[in-house]
Design an enzyme around this catalytic site. Structure first.
Site, mmCIF file in Angstrom:
data_model
loop_
_atom_site.group_PDB
_atom_site.id
_atom_site.type_symbol
_atom_site.label_atom_id
_atom_site.label_comp_id
_atom_site.label_asym_id
_atom_site.label_seq_id
_atom_site.Cartn_x
_atom_site.Cartn_y
_atom_site.Cartn_z
ATOM 1 N N GLN A 195 39.346 6.065 -38.117
ATOM 2 C CA GLN A 195 38.967 6.237 -39.867
ATOM 3 C C GLN A 195 37.341 8.202 -39.570
ATOM 4 O OE1 GLN A 195 36.353 3.220 -41.837
ATOM 5 N NE2 GLN A 195 37.223 1.707 -40.597
ATOM 6 N N VAL A 230 40.216 -13.649 -43.712
ATOM 7 C CA VAL A 230 38.597 -15.030 -44.018
ATOM 8 C C VAL A 230 38.660 -14.818 -45.566
ATOM 9 C CG1 VAL A 230 36.485 -15.953 -43.668
ATOM 10 C CG2 VAL A 230 38.309 -14.668 -41.793
ATOM 11 N N CYS A 285 29.028 5.676 -41.628
ATOM 12 C CA CYS A 285 29.128 7.793 -41.745
ATOM 13 C C CYS A 285 28.199 8.462 -42.892
ATOM 14 C CB CYS A 285 30.631 7.964 -40.922
ATOM 15 S SG CYS A 285 29.594 9.645 -40.005
ATOM 16 N N ASP A 313 29.999 -2.483 -38.324
ATOM 17 C CA ASP A 313 29.187 -1.935 -39.977
ATOM 18 C C ASP A 313 28.520 -3.205 -40.821
ATOM 19 O OD1 ASP A 313 29.817 0.714 -39.296
ATOM 20 O OD2 ASP A 313 32.000 0.599 -40.403
ATOM 21 N N LYS A 317 25.474 3.540 -39.360
ATOM 22 C CA LYS A 317 27.148 2.648 -39.646
ATOM 23 C C LYS A 317 27.902 3.436 -39.037
ATOM 24 C CE LYS A 317 25.600 -0.837 -41.875
ATOM 25 N NZ LYS A 317 25.224 -1.908 -41.263
ATOM 26 N N ALA A 374 31.260 4.539 -35.802
ATOM 27 C CA ALA A 374 32.266 4.085 -34.649
ATOM 28 C C ALA A 374 30.989 4.392 -33.297
ATOM 29 C CB ALA A 374 33.291 5.013 -34.353
ATOM 30 N N ALA A 375 30.790 5.707 -33.735
ATOM 31 C CA ALA A 375 29.854 5.714 -32.198
ATOM 32 C C ALA A 375 28.386 4.463 -31.968
ATOM 33 C CB ALA A 375 28.696 6.382 -31.921
ATOM 34 N N CYS A 417 26.541 11.032 -35.161
ATOM 35 C CA CYS A 417 27.076 11.715 -36.618
ATOM 36 C C CYS A 417 27.520 12.851 -35.563
ATOM 37 C CB CYS A 417 26.417 11.204 -37.594
ATOM 38 S SG CYS A 417 27.333 11.987 -38.765
#
Ligand code: FAD
Length: 420
Positions: A50, A85, A168, A302, A310, A312-313, A345
């Site tokens: 993403q 789920v 992000c 997240d 929030k 990926a880093a 970011c």
């Protein structure tokens, strides 16, 4: 990746979500414990990178390169249960799938990401992908952002950011900067406006001031405290709400291009469960990532209550903590690894430069390199466009280790020269 045998309904470690966090946990755990029974539940046949969708919307990256088949990124001997789920039953160490089946576990890792609430904005679902209305928050729409920018011949370009937590938090304004840069190169006169429900350009004041300077360099206007509530695509009108003297005030703005970031929340199945905190997020200890009430439940990415940005880093930094603590728990030990809240970011201030905002809990400035992080740099553009995608697919998702270099560093209050 093994397919699910008919009656496998019990796993030692069950992971919910095979996005950035869930897939990385599966790989890292598999490397640490080749014998461990691990299953992962995710309905999606595809996995997405993403962070590159901002680049796609800015005409700087091919959107096909951000998508891979789930089977190609998960470890071969982790069971993939391709289902959603529907409900959690932590008191029974069990959960319910959308198909009605149940799955039991000894340890649960919740990594279900954040929910995008497109329907929360009236008229938005119908308007998206046409009438000059787009969003880099969807794989299928990010190319349309670039199409709109290329077809733009002048007028009002609006970029929105909702209230509440989003993934992000810099991505809404990244879309503005890449658009502004592309239009500047074509010398198109544009009224660029950033409508954010927030009270500042960015949650960390140190970076927010630098981003105000980037906005000023583009002649863009920041309209704070404005929440997008409705979109009329055919009429090209966006409706915003703002509070004036404690009363809700509504204003209609005509646009030629509208980039929307939708309101976001924890996924419904977490919000509706006893694993949620008051705001709906998975209620974990912000240091150990273990659930505050259920010792055999962990959370990452997240969907959790940890007060970091929030990204990926953040997942990259949480990964060794979560896996280390889960391995301790599997061995009957108390978890003692602690996450420091690190997130990053990369703000694409133009096609060629990035301001790399790195920070940890409480907004402590923790850059990886001893360079003033408020300066947009070509080095960080290369990092964003070339190194990080490589790192994501080949190191993070493969469960390999990469050292962390970030640490607290001091910088003068005065803004450095900022050239987007
Ligand atoms: P995700 O990767 O979103 O994965 C969640 C997974 O859970 C999905 O596969 C989903 O199918 C699955 N799932 C959901 N519900 C269920 C269910 N009920 N049952 C089973 N499975 C379920 N981060 C950065 O670090 N740098 C950036 O520059 C950056 N830019 C971004 C730009 C954009 C436009 C966007 C959208 C995001 C950006 N991010 C960036 C954020 C980053 O992509 C996310 O923070 C990261 O992917 C979070 O990982 P996750 O595993 O928590 O969630």
């Amino acid at each position: 990746m093994a397919t699910l045998p008919d009656v496998t309904r019990q796993h030692t470690v069950l992971i919910i979500g095979a996005g950035t966090a869930g897939a990385a946990v599966a790989s890292r755990l598999r490397r640490a414990r080749p014998d461990l029974d691990i299953a992962i539940v995710d309905p999606s046949p595809f996995h997405y990178y993403q962070p590159a969708w901002t680049l796609v919307g800015g005409g700087q990256y091919s959107h096909e390169k951000t998508e891979r088949r789930m089977a190609s990124i998960l470890p071969a001997d982790v069971v993939h249960i391709q289902d959603r789920v529907a409900a959690l039953m932590p008191d029974r160490n069990s959960l319910v799938l959308e198909d009605g089946g149940h799955l039991n576990y000894e340890f649960l890792v919740v990594a279900a990401g954040i929910q995008l609430n497109w329907n929360a904005i009236e008229g938005l679902p119908d308007a998206l992908g046409k009438h000059g209305v787009s969003s880099n928050y969807r794989y299928d729409l990010a190319p349309y952002t670039w199409e709109c920018v290329q077809n733009f011949t002048g007028g009002v370009a609006l970029f929105t950011q909702p209230s509440g937590q989003i993934k992000c938090a810099g991505a809404p304004q990244k879309a503005l900067y890449l658009t502004a840069d592309a239009l500047r190169k074509r010398t198109i006169r544009t009224d660029l406006r950033f409508y954010t429900a927030g009270a500042a350009m960015f949650g960390v004041p140190f970076y927010s001031k630098a981003l105000e300077a980037v906005m000023a360099a583009y002649g863009a206007q920041a309209c704070l405290g404005r929440e997008l509530v409705a979109v009329d695509g055919p009429k090209k009108i966006a409706v915003f709400e703002t509070l004036v003297d404690g009363l809700k005030h509504s204003e209609e703005i005509s646009f030629d291009f509208l980039h929307v970031v939708p309101p976001q929340s924890a996924p419904d199945f977490i919000r509706d469960s006893t694993l949620a905190d008051k705001a709906g997020w998975l209620d974990v200890d912000k240091f150990t990532l273990r659930h505050v009430r259920h010792a055999n439940v962990f959370g990452i990415g997240d969907c959790t209550s940890t007060p970091n940005s929030k990204t990926a880093a953040a997942v990259k930094s949480q990964l060794p903590i979560l896996v280390g603590n889960l391995l301790e728990a599997l061995a009957g030990q108390a978890p003692n690894a602690r996450y420091d809240g690190y997130a990053a970011c990369p703000l694409t201030t133009s096609a060629g430069r990035v301001l790399l905002a790195e920070f940890s809990y409480s907004g402590v400035i923790t850059p990886s390199l001893p360079l003033d992080p408020r300066v947009p740099r070509r080095l960080y553009w290369w990092l964003k466009k070339s190194f990080l995608p490589f790192f994501y697919w080949n190191i993070l998702l493969k469960g390999r280790k990469l050292a962390s270099f970030h640490r607290k560093r001091a910088f003068p209050d005065a803004l450095p020269g900022i050239q987007p």
